[in-house]
Design a protein around this motif. Structure first.
Motif, PDB file in Angstrom:
ATOM      1  N   MET A  19       1.078  -1.432  -0.031  1.00 23.27           N
ATOM      2  CA  MET A  19       0.079  -0.332   0.032  1.00 23.27           C
ATOM      3  C   MET A  19       0.973   1.048  -0.163  1.00 23.27           C
ATOM      4  SD  MET A  19      -3.203  -0.798  -0.280  1.00 23.27           S
ATOM      5  CE  MET A  19      -3.882   1.070  -0.066  1.00 23.27           C
ATOM      6  N   ALA A  20       1.956   1.544   0.512  1.00 24.08           N
ATOM      7  CA  ALA A  20       2.803   2.183   0.951  1.00 24.08           C
ATOM      8  C   ALA A  20       3.471   2.903  -0.085  1.00 24.08           C
ATOM      9  CB  ALA A  20       3.903   2.085   2.072  1.00 24.08           C
ATOM     10  N   LYS A  27       1.446   9.024  -5.919  1.00 19.69           N
ATOM     11  CA  LYS A  27       1.568  10.240  -5.298  1.00 19.69           C
ATOM     12  C   LYS A  27       2.560  11.139  -6.645  1.00 19.69           C
ATOM     13  CE  LYS A  27       1.533  14.260  -2.913  1.00 19.69           C
ATOM     14  NZ  LYS A  27       0.298  14.914  -2.550  1.00 19.69           N
ATOM     15  N   LYS A  28       3.528  10.481  -6.986  1.00 22.20           N
ATOM     16  CA  LYS A  28       4.567  10.610  -7.593  1.00 22.20           C
ATOM     17  C   LYS A  28       4.183  10.631  -9.374  1.00 22.20           C
ATOM     18  CE  LYS A  28       9.604   9.045  -9.784  1.00 22.20           C
ATOM     19  NZ  LYS A  28      10.359   8.064  -9.599  1.00 22.20           N
ATOM     20  N   GLY A  34      -3.708   8.533  -1.682  1.00 19.93           N
ATOM     21  CA  GLY A  34      -4.752   7.703  -1.792  1.00 19.93           C
ATOM     22  C   GLY A  34      -5.792   8.200  -1.717  1.00 19.93           C
ATOM     23  N   LEU A  35      -6.522   9.263  -0.381  1.00 18.16           N
ATOM     24  CA  LEU A  35      -7.640   9.211   0.008  1.00 18.16           C
ATOM     25  C   LEU A  35      -8.233  10.708  -0.963  1.00 18.16           C
ATOM     26  CD1 LEU A  35      -9.626  10.390   1.769  1.00 18.16           C
ATOM     27  CD2 LEU A  35      -8.422  12.101   2.796  1.00 18.16           C
ATOM     28  N   GLN A  36      -7.392  11.528  -1.821  1.00 18.72           N
ATOM     29  CA  GLN A  36      -8.029  11.665  -2.824  1.00 18.72           C
ATOM     30  C   GLN A  36      -8.680  10.870  -4.457  1.00 18.72           C
ATOM     31  OE1 GLN A  36      -3.943  14.278  -3.489  1.00 18.72           O
ATOM     32  NE2 GLN A  36      -4.865  16.449  -2.224  1.00 18.72           N
ATOM     33  N   ALA A 108      -6.451   0.089  -7.140  1.00 21.97           N
ATOM     34  CA  ALA A 108      -5.628  -0.786  -6.458  1.00 21.97           C
ATOM     35  C   ALA A 108      -6.016  -0.583  -5.697  1.00 21.97           C
ATOM     36  CB  ALA A 108      -4.152  -1.138  -6.681  1.00 21.97           C
ATOM     37  N   GLY A 109      -6.176  -0.796  -4.676  1.00 24.59           N
ATOM     38  CA  GLY A 109      -5.955  -0.737  -3.110  1.00 24.59           C
ATOM     39  C   GLY A 109      -7.398  -1.016  -3.260  1.00 24.59           C
ATOM     40  N   PRO A 110      -7.994  -0.818  -1.264  1.00 26.21           N
ATOM     41  CA  PRO A 110      -9.555  -0.899  -0.870  1.00 26.21           C
ATOM     42  C   PRO A 110     -10.396  -0.501  -2.329  1.00 26.21           C
ATOM     43  CG  PRO A 110      -8.459  -0.151   0.562  1.00 26.21           C
ATOM     44  CD  PRO A 110      -7.268   0.468  -0.503  1.00 26.21           C
TER      45      PRO A 110
END
Length: 146
Positions: A19-20, A27-28, A34-36, A108-110
């Motif tokens: 996740m990190a 971001k890059k 992630g929130l955005q 990706a992610g939740p």
């Protein structure tokens, strides 16, 4: 039991690191947190979403969510306008630029759980496992929405 505890810890650390790494890449490459991205993906599901509904969906503090939405607005990815039916409420909508970005960013992610078809039984097991993680890690006192 020690081996199972170690294996579970390793799996958790792998998830955290994945996740990190995804969020750092996000971001890059796209200038998003992630929130955005979660906000954009949820907004992509409906033309105009009440801010209160978005806050409830994300279980987010109003100030934290407001800062994210303000930044998305500055980036011209969302619009925020007053709800004509309730002058106190604000509606968040995706711009064309925001829609294009949502299509470009990897799923990706939740939030992926809502975008890709998965076996329902597998999702049920995941939900229980994540709820167990909160309890097994002793984080129940800090878990929102319980």
């Amino acid at each position: 039991m020690q081996q199972q505890a170690l294996s579970a810890t390793v799996a958790w650390v792998r998830l955290e690191r994945a996740m990190a790494a995804f969020e750092a890449d996000l971001k890059k490459r796209f200038g998003l947190t992630g929130l955005q991205l979660q906000v954009l993906r949820i907004c992509a599901e409906r033309p105009q979403l009440p801010l209160a509904a978005l806050r409830k969906a994300l279980v987010m503090h109003p100030a934290t969510l407001g800062q994210s939405i303000d930044e998305l607005r500055r980036m011209e990815l969302v619009t925020v306008r007053t709800d004509p039916n309730d002058r106190r409420a604000r509606l968040v909508g995706l711009t064309d630029k925001g829609s294009a970005l949502v299509r470009e960013v990897p799923s990706a992610g939740p939030v992926r759980l809502r975008e890709v078809d998965h076996d329902v039984a597998r999702l049920d097991r995941l939900k229980l496992a994540l709820e167990d993680a909160i309890d097994l890690f002793g984080l129940g006192d800090w878990a929102p929405g319980r």
